[in-house]
Design a protein around this motif. Structure first.
Motif, PDB file in Angstrom:
ATOM      1  N   ASN A  48     -47.219  69.062 -38.674  1.00 53.37           N
ATOM      2  CA  ASN A  48     -47.953  70.016 -39.499  1.00 53.37           C
ATOM      3  C   ASN A  48     -47.160  70.232 -40.782  1.00 53.37           C
ATOM      4  O   ASN A  48     -45.925  70.346 -40.739  1.00 53.37           O
ATOM      5  N   TYR A  79     -39.204  73.832 -36.611  1.00 48.56           N
ATOM      6  CA  TYR A  79     -39.822  74.529 -37.733  1.00 48.56           C
ATOM      7  C   TYR A  79     -38.775  74.620 -38.831  1.00 48.56           C
ATOM      8  O   TYR A  79     -37.757  75.309 -38.683  1.00 48.56           O
ATOM      9  N   TYR A 112     -43.486  82.400 -44.579  1.00 42.69           N
ATOM     10  CA  TYR A 112     -44.780  82.284 -45.269  1.00 42.69           C
ATOM     11  C   TYR A 112     -44.559  82.520 -46.762  1.00 42.69           C
ATOM     12  O   TYR A 112     -43.768  83.366 -47.172  1.00 42.69           O
ATOM     13  N   ASP A 151     -53.111  84.114 -41.227  1.00 36.70           N
ATOM     14  CA  ASP A 151     -52.888  82.736 -40.781  1.00 36.70           C
ATOM     15  C   ASP A 151     -51.407  82.384 -40.690  1.00 36.70           C
ATOM     16  O   ASP A 151     -50.998  81.277 -41.006  1.00 36.70           O
ATOM     17  N   TYR A 197     -47.967  81.149 -39.240  1.00 37.96           N
ATOM     18  CA  TYR A 197     -47.516  80.266 -38.164  1.00 37.96           C
ATOM     19  C   TYR A 197     -46.811  81.098 -37.101  1.00 37.96           C
ATOM     20  O   TYR A 197     -46.113  82.070 -37.388  1.00 37.96           O
ATOM     21  N   SER A 198     -46.954  80.678 -35.857  1.00 42.66           N
ATOM     22  CA  SER A 198     -46.207  81.324 -34.783  1.00 42.66           C
ATOM     23  C   SER A 198     -44.742  80.915 -34.872  1.00 42.66           C
ATOM     24  O   SER A 198     -44.426  79.740 -35.033  1.00 42.66           O
ATOM     25  N   THR A 216     -54.425  71.644 -40.737  1.00 42.58           N
ATOM     26  CA  THR A 216     -53.223  72.153 -40.095  1.00 42.58           C
ATOM     27  C   THR A 216     -53.573  73.029 -38.890  1.00 42.58           C
ATOM     28  O   THR A 216     -54.596  73.717 -38.875  1.00 42.58           O
ATOM     29  N   SER A 270     -51.543  75.525 -35.581  1.00 45.30           N
ATOM     30  CA  SER A 270     -50.316  76.287 -35.342  1.00 45.30           C
ATOM     31  C   SER A 270     -49.394  75.574 -34.362  1.00 45.30           C
ATOM     32  O   SER A 270     -48.310  75.143 -34.723  1.00 45.30           O
ATOM     33  N   ASP A 271     -49.802  75.435 -33.129  1.00 44.41           N
ATOM     34  CA  ASP A 271     -48.945  74.819 -32.118  1.00 44.41           C
ATOM     35  C   ASP A 271     -49.722  73.918 -31.173  1.00 44.41           C
ATOM     36  O   ASP A 271     -49.158  73.016 -30.580  1.00 44.41           O
ATOM     37  N   ASN A 306     -58.440  75.121 -34.383  1.00 48.42           N
ATOM     38  CA  ASN A 306     -58.508  76.467 -33.818  1.00 48.42           C
ATOM     39  C   ASN A 306     -58.700  76.377 -32.308  1.00 48.42           C
ATOM     40  O   ASN A 306     -59.760  75.969 -31.822  1.00 48.42           O
TER      41      ASN A 306
END
Length: 844
Positions: free
Chosen positions: A173, A211, A303, A316, A318-319, A674, A676-677, A710
């Motif tokens: 990502n 990350y 972010y 939105d 990211y985790s 993109t 998230s995970d 999603n």
């Protein structure tokens, strides 16, 4: 006269006798369709076997892909084998194994004498009052099972046996930003670049994650790389837990979240039913100009983006795999900055009766500052659900320089809401300072008043004595380049988040804020916001007010106070009467200190899937300064790109960016938007250019693959192809499939399509007679890679899709060896009408 009466009686007797002889017996006969009526409908003289269809609701046995429902609730879409039942006039009945019924929540072990036959099929009549009904037209299998025979489950429960760990894959990502600023006075121009990378590797249930962020500015000569985390992880479904090895963050429900490098085993609440899920923050703020928003968590930048003047929301993020307050900085184009904190608060600690949540973390303290020592520590927490809606929880933290224990209790008070209270005792030894000992008490409250529409999401208060320090506070004092500095010692913290739906369509209100006081420097931080939104005849409007205050006192002569008040009004009016999917907007922002600015603009969406959004805006303030902006944002199959231009009296900026993802899997490389995970990889070979419903811009690539970004973890995710956007040479059997992704998984949603030519073929025998109605036609397509079947109509024609340009058909109309033939065909696609080719072929 007597002779006439005798003759009439004789005739009536004969007629009644004949009628009685020909009358069918109600108890001995049944309605029967006689296929002999169709034998000569095409003058072929061939007798066709239609015994499978001679009863109502009867179909040929075999494997069908159906939607399974139990007591009206959707369970899954699956391939189910159906057999015929002579007791039910050859109606189709499902062949369900004991394992399958157990997966459906049937208490197979508790039902006496529930057994499978030699084929592994269970007769549902063995379950009292259970039944099945197969709707062939809708391809739905509806099972009726008494509640006593089902395992009790909460709303949103998904059987863990349906969890899909996904496929082996390597993915990336990325999110890239750039900004070029041109000064309109004597200041030097500036440039800013930012890159977020989230690479990952999945092998079975194991996930490897990283990350990293990169930031560069013309104001600094050095690049800035930050490694937010690197870890490997896997779920342990029987324990409802996740094992983590590497760099991550400890849970924050009992102690403050601690960044660590080591190992952690912790409960994953995502595996619980949807109705038991938790809380996530939303960043809200007001920008005075075209501003840059920077968000940090636990010292790491997570972010960065650009926003226009007025109120904004960021949802939105990211985790980061952990938690901690979000530090928000809004940098205006005039150089001024707003700074405030969005609490990453948690709900009261509550568990269902008999359920356990735990975490065990051990390793090295991992600070964001490279000068701080990596000190070993261990943390353990647990919470357990007790009777009477109560929960007992606690934990400890242990390091050579710090020890702490916590104990607390939570309770669901029903109509009064839910609360939890806990006390922490800590002993700390800061570097080059005396030992400290202190206590901290915390109160949390939550309530959803459904009758009034009020939702008190978070209400919390913490008080700490002057000798209380957290683990992070203490270990941060141990640094290589140590210089004496004040330790922030929190005295009290209050936080509140309320949302309210007003009655009679009067709109919606949200309130949030927090206050922090510190023992040292008499420092206090206050942040509050309130918003109101409503709509009238399609016109929507929003009002927002924000207040931020910071004060500190080093001494009587060194006092610092800083405060800011912001108010914004936004109105949006539909312009669709003149331009489809277009809105006019007006905004007003005023600040104290500061100026008042008014903006007018237009915004909308374009293209077939509304995946191109655009906006233009012009503004003026009470200092006669002008400002403006224009931007485009496109979300497509291979990612998202955007560009924006803005200006004011001192600067002109060109902002641009791109985001997306790429997944390398056994079938090749797929690019997409993109995520998230976790993500869903759609596999529909040959079905290119087809839109995925409910996901903007998500369209299959030229091979028939795409990425659905999603995803709901441990929940059924329905993935549907928009059949109206499919290519002409493709037909799909089932356009919707369901998957249950696990945390971090790349789950494949596979669709089977007939890809190839579509044709109506007229079949004749060597004598020129058309083949009989009901004959079964089978074709093995090299292009589609599977068998394709059809049934001959009453004029000897059959419709088939997914055909090669040439091939061979197998036709059968009976059970005897001589009641079949083969036909070779050759199609010319250039003669197709509406994508369908017609041809005639002889069957020999």
């Amino acid at each position: 006269m007597a002779a006439i009466n005798f003759k009439l009686r004789s005739c009536l007797t004969i007629l009644v006798s004949l009628n009685t002889i020909g009358m069918p017996s109600v108890t001995m006969a049944r309605d029967l369709f006689n296929p002999a009526f169709l034998n000569d409908i095409t003058a072929s003289g061939k007798r066709v076997d239609l015994s499978a269809y001679e009863h109502a609701n009867a179909q040929a046995p075999g494997v069908y892909k159906v939607d399974v429902f139990i007591n009206g609730g959707f369970i899954e879409t699956a391939e189910v084998e159906f057999t015929t039942s002579k007791q039910k006039n050859n109606e189709l009945i499902p062949c369900l194994s004991l394992e399958k019924l157990n997966n459906y929540g049937v208490r197979t072990h508790a039902i006496k004498d529930l057994k499978a036959d030699e084929k592994g099929c269970v007769d549902l009549q063995q379950i009292p009052e259970a039944s099945s009904k197969f709707n062939f037209n809708l391809q739905q299998l509806k099972l009726s099972i008494p509640q006593a025979a089902l395992v009790a489950s909460v709303r949103g429960f998904v059987n863990p046996k349906e969890f899909d760990n996904g496929i082996t894959s390597l993915f990336l990502n990325y999110r890239a930003y750039g900004s070029k600023g041109y000064s309109r006075d004597n200041n030097p121009d500036n440039e800013t670049y930012s890159l977020n990378l989230l690479p990952g590797l999945n092998i079975g249930a194991w996930r490897l994650r990283n990350y990293s962020t990169w930031n560069k500015s013309s104001q600094s000569k050095d690049d800035n790389w930050d490694n937010v985390y690197t870890y490997s992880e896997r779920n342990i479904i029987p324990l409802k837990s996740v094992l983590t090895l590497g760099e991550k963050f400890s849970p924050s429900d009992i102690f403050y979240s601690v960044p660590f490098k080591g190992a952690q085993l912790a409960t994953d609440d995502s595996m619980d039913a949807e109705s038991l899920q938790g809380y996530a923050p939303v960043v809200r703020g007001i920008a005075k100009t075209n501003a840059k928003v920077l968000i940090k968590q636990n010292g790491y930048t997570i972010y960065q983006s650009f926003v226009p003047p007025g109120a904004f929301e960021i949802t939105d993020l990211y985790s980061t795999g952990g938690s901690g307050d979000l530090e928000v900085e809004i940098e205006e184009t005039d150089g001024s900055k707003q700074q405030f904190v969005v609490p990453f608060a948690s709900l009261p600690v509550l568990r269902r009766e008999g359920s356990l949540k735990y975490s065990v973390t051990t390793g090295l303290y991992r600070p964001s500052d490279d000068d701080v020592d990596e000190t070993p520590f261990t943390q353990a927490t647990a919470s357990y659900g007790l009777p009477l809606n109560s929960t007992l929880y606690g934990g400890f933290q242990a390091a050579s320089k710090y020890q702490a224990i916590t104990a607390g209790i939570g309770n669901n008070l029903g109509d009064l809401g839910a609360i939890s209270v806990d006390v922490t005792q800590a002993w700390s030894t800061p570097k080059n300072r005396e030992d400290l000992s202190g206590q901290s008490i915390r109160f949390r409250y939550s309530k959803n008043l459904s009758s009034t529409g009020t939702n008190v999401s978070i209400a919390g208060y913490r008080y700490s004595t002057s000798g209380f320090l957290t683990l992070n506070d203490t270990l941060d004092t141990y640094r290589d380049s140590y210089s004496y500095s004040m330790i922030d010692r929190l005295k009290s913290r209050s936080e509140l988040t309320i949302s309210q739906n007003l009655p009679d369509h009067w709109g919606y209100i949200n309130i949030g804020g927090f206050i922090e006081d510190y023992w040292n420097q008499k420092r206090q931080t206050t942040s509050a916001n309130i918003g109101y939104s409503n709509s009238w005849k399609g016109i929507s409007y929003t009002l927002n007010y924000a207040y931020n205050r910071y004060s500190s006192e080093y001494s009587d002569s060194q006092k610092k106070k800083q405060s800011e008040k912001l108010f914004s009004l936004n109105v949006t009016v539909p312009f669709s009467a003149f331009m489809q999917n277009t809105w006019l907007n007006y905004g007003m922002t005023t600040g104290s200190p500061g100026s008042t600015a008014n903006t007018v603009g237009m915004a909308g969406t374009a293209l077939e899937g509304n995946n191109l959004s655009w906006n233009v805006q012009q503004g003026y303030d009470n200092r006669d300064y002008a400002s403006g902006s224009a931007g485009l944002d496109y979300s497509g199959t291979y990612g998202e790109v955007y560009a924006n231009y803005d200006y004011d009296n001192t600067w002109q900026h060109i902002n641009y960016g791109a985001s997306g993802s790429m997944i390398l899997h056994e079938d090749g490389l797929t690019l997409g938007q993109t995520f998230s995970d976790s993500a869903i990889l759609v596999k529909a070979p040959g079905v290119g250019g087809t839109r995925i419903t409910n996901d903007v811009g998500v369209i299959t690539d030229y091979r028939g693959y795409t990425i659905v970004p999603n995803v709901s973890l441990y929940r059924r995710n329905d993935v549907s192809l928009d059949t109206e956007t499919m290519p002409e040479n493709a037909e799909i059997e089932v356009a919707t499939t369901s998957v249950v992704p696990t945390r971090g998984s790349i789950t494949r949603a596979e669709f089977s399509a007939n890809v190839g030519l579509r044709a109506i073929l007229t079949l004749i025998d060597p004598t020129g007679k058309k083949l009989p109605f009901g004959a079964t036609v089978t074709n093995v397509s090299k292009l589609a890679g599977k068998s394709i079947t059809g049934i001959v109509s009453d004029n000897g024609q059959v419709y088939l899709s997914g055909l090669d340009e040439s091939g061979e058909l197998q036709v059968q109309w009976g059970r005897n060896g001589h009641e079949k033939c083969k036909a070779s065909y050759q199609l010319n696609s250039s003669q197709a009408i509406n994508g369908i080719t017609q041809a005639e072929t002889t069957c020999r």
